[in-house]
Design an enzyme around this catalytic site. Structure first.
Site, PDB file in Angstrom:
ATOM      1  N   HIS A 198      80.038 119.613 117.624  1.00  0.00           N
ATOM      2  CA  HIS A 198      79.654 119.554 119.036  1.00  0.00           C
ATOM      3  C   HIS A 198      78.958 120.855 119.423  1.00  0.00           C
ATOM      4  O   HIS A 198      79.368 121.569 120.350  1.00  0.00           O
ATOM      5  CB  HIS A 198      80.881 119.305 119.904  1.00  0.00           C
ATOM      6  CG  HIS A 198      81.475 117.945 119.698  1.00  0.00           C
ATOM      7  ND1 HIS A 198      81.124 116.850 120.462  1.00  0.00           N
ATOM      8  CD2 HIS A 198      82.381 117.493 118.784  1.00  0.00           C
ATOM      9  CE1 HIS A 198      81.801 115.789 120.038  1.00  0.00           C
ATOM     10  NE2 HIS A 198      82.559 116.148 119.015  1.00  0.00           N
ATOM     11  N   HIS A 219      81.241 115.453 111.656  1.00  0.00           N
ATOM     12  CA  HIS A 219      80.452 114.217 111.818  1.00  0.00           C
ATOM     13  C   HIS A 219      78.938 114.511 111.829  1.00  0.00           C
ATOM     14  O   HIS A 219      78.282 114.503 112.858  1.00  0.00           O
ATOM     15  CB  HIS A 219      80.876 113.368 113.002  1.00  0.00           C
ATOM     16  CG  HIS A 219      81.191 114.058 114.292  1.00  0.00           C
ATOM     17  ND1 HIS A 219      80.345 114.955 114.904  1.00  0.00           N
ATOM     18  CD2 HIS A 219      82.264 113.944 115.106  1.00  0.00           C
ATOM     19  CE1 HIS A 219      80.886 115.361 116.032  1.00  0.00           C
ATOM     20  NE2 HIS A 219      82.055 114.758 116.176  1.00  0.00           N
ATOM     21  N   ASP A 281      86.677 108.992 111.711  1.00  0.00           N
ATOM     22  CA  ASP A 281      86.620 109.466 113.102  1.00  0.00           C
ATOM     23  C   ASP A 281      87.117 108.359 114.032  1.00  0.00           C
ATOM     24  O   ASP A 281      86.625 108.192 115.149  1.00  0.00           O
ATOM     25  CB  ASP A 281      85.197 109.905 113.475  1.00  0.00           C
ATOM     26  CG  ASP A 281      85.152 110.741 114.751  1.00  0.00           C
ATOM     27  OD1 ASP A 281      86.221 111.126 115.250  1.00  0.00           O
ATOM     28  OD2 ASP A 281      84.040 110.994 115.265  1.00  0.00           O
TER      29      ASP A 281
END
Length: 393
Positions: A198, A219, A281
């Site tokens: 992020h 991810h 996830d």
């Protein structure tokens, strides 16, 4: 089962494929892998794999929940329920993963984990936690709660780690935030895997982050910067750094929705199995019917909709998260990315074991934990053993 043999399948160690081999297990550990040897059957239960592929139990290093449970529910039932559901799909080890939240919710989740692992349960092993946030870039919040995102705070970090008492194995954060390099050095000293997630970082920040202890990308492709253009000049972002820096490993949400087949192939073909791990996830909606669901805790979470094999925001403007299981990831890497089955299995077992530093699992060989999954011809998990115990449906 204290002593058994698993026969009648093709064993994927996953270094090699052994047709017709047997896996002998005693007291929760593998004692031999090799040609069928009926002369040593005495005292062992003989289990027929029925022609299945026999692989190491899968290791999911990034998962939020499943089976109607989220780890942010902060209950023992949630931890045990999600661990069991994922075990039925081949996962023998998982890292319960948090969401960006206030301290009260995060500390409650940590406390519930510590209570859950002290009680017996049937399902995937949970050797430690993955904290996803709250030290993220607001511009890359994704489905994380924007109001819970903040830069690193040493006092806050100390409170969290004191409550965790050594149970944090991995922490995802954005390295461009003030105080991130000091945070990274402390995590490195504690032996916690530090992952960029992020984040809007540019290449020079990623390089400094690697020097200070970051070694993984959360991810890959999702919620991270790509080529940045400033005053006509272009700069590499995190995605490009994933390919540029061999010091970094990456994880792919290979649910067939977050990334198209072309990007799965690109990452796998460019980086290979030593650098690419697969993660679900998964949210609480994994293993559940389509319809309305919740991201995060039932008490404070955000609504989402499960449809088309993925969780979406209510207005369907973006994905809200994954509802994948580990066997689905393996199927997709074979069918969509063109990976040989051995490689797909390796990215779901041996590779995450190496990334996390697990030295007792991820491979079928003598002395390792008897974490085993049997995959049918459609690459669906039909039997899972965790520490030599079969998880019952």
């Amino acid at each position: 089962m204290r002593k058994f043999k698993l026969i009648g399948g093709t064993v994927l160690t996953p270094i090699r494929a052994l047709a017709g081999a047997e896996v002998a297990v005693e007291e929760g550990k593998i004692v031999s892998v090799g040609p069928r040897d009926a002369a040593t059957d005495a005292g062992a239960d003989i289990l027929d794999a029925g022609g299945c592929f026999v692989a190491p139990g899968f290791i999911d290093m990034h998962v939020h929940g499943g089976g109607g449970y989220d780890f942010m529910d902060a209950t023992v039932e949630a931890f045990h329920g999600a661990a069991r559901m994922h075990a039925l799909h081949g996962t023998a080890t998982l890292l319960p993963t948090s969401l960006a939240s206030g301290d009260e919710a995060l500390l409650a989740m940590i406390a519930a984990y510590r209570e859950a692992v002290r009680a017996p349960w049937q399902g995937a092993a949970m050797p430690g936690l993955h904290l996803e946030g709250p030290y993220f870039s607001p511009s890359q919040a994704g489905a994380q709660e924007p109001g819970a995102i903040a830069p690193p705070d040493p006092r806050r970090t100390a409170r969290i780690l004191a409550a965790a008492q050594g149970s944090v194995l991995r922490w995802s954060s954005a390295p461009e935030l003030p105080g991130s390099m000091e945070f990274a050095r402390e995590m490195r000293e504690r032996g916690i895997l530090l992952s960029i997630g992020h984040s809007d970082a540019r290449e020079e920040v990623v390089a400094e982050a690697i020097e200070n202890g970051y070694s993984h990308l959360t991810h890959f492709y999702s919620c991270m910067s790509t080529i940045v253009r400033e005053k006509s000049y272009r700069f590499a972002g995190i995605i490009e750094c994933g390919y540029l820096y061999p010091e970094l490993t990456v994880e792919l949400i290979a649910d067939g929705r977050h990334l198209p087949a072309s990007l799965l192939r690109l990452a796998y073909q460019s980086m290979g199995t030593r650098r690419v791990a697969l993660v679900t996830d998964a949210l609480r909606g994994a293993g559940m019917p389509e319809g309305e669901s919740v991201i995060g805790s039932l008490k404070e979470g955000r609504k989402c909709i499960i449809e088309d094999g993925v969780a979406k925001l209510p207005d369907r403007s973006a994905f809200a998260g994954s509802v994948a299981t580990a066997d689905r990831l393996v199927r997709n890497m074979v069918r969509m990315a063109g990976a040989p089955l051995l490689d797909a299995v390796k990215m779901m077992s041996l590779t995450p074991a190496r990334i996390m530093g697990f030295r007792d699992r991820g491979i079928l060989a003598p002395g390792y934990r008897a974490d085993i999954v049997c995959l049918d011809a459609d690459l669906r998990a039909v039997k899972t053993f965790v520490g030599g115990e079969m998880v019952k449906n």
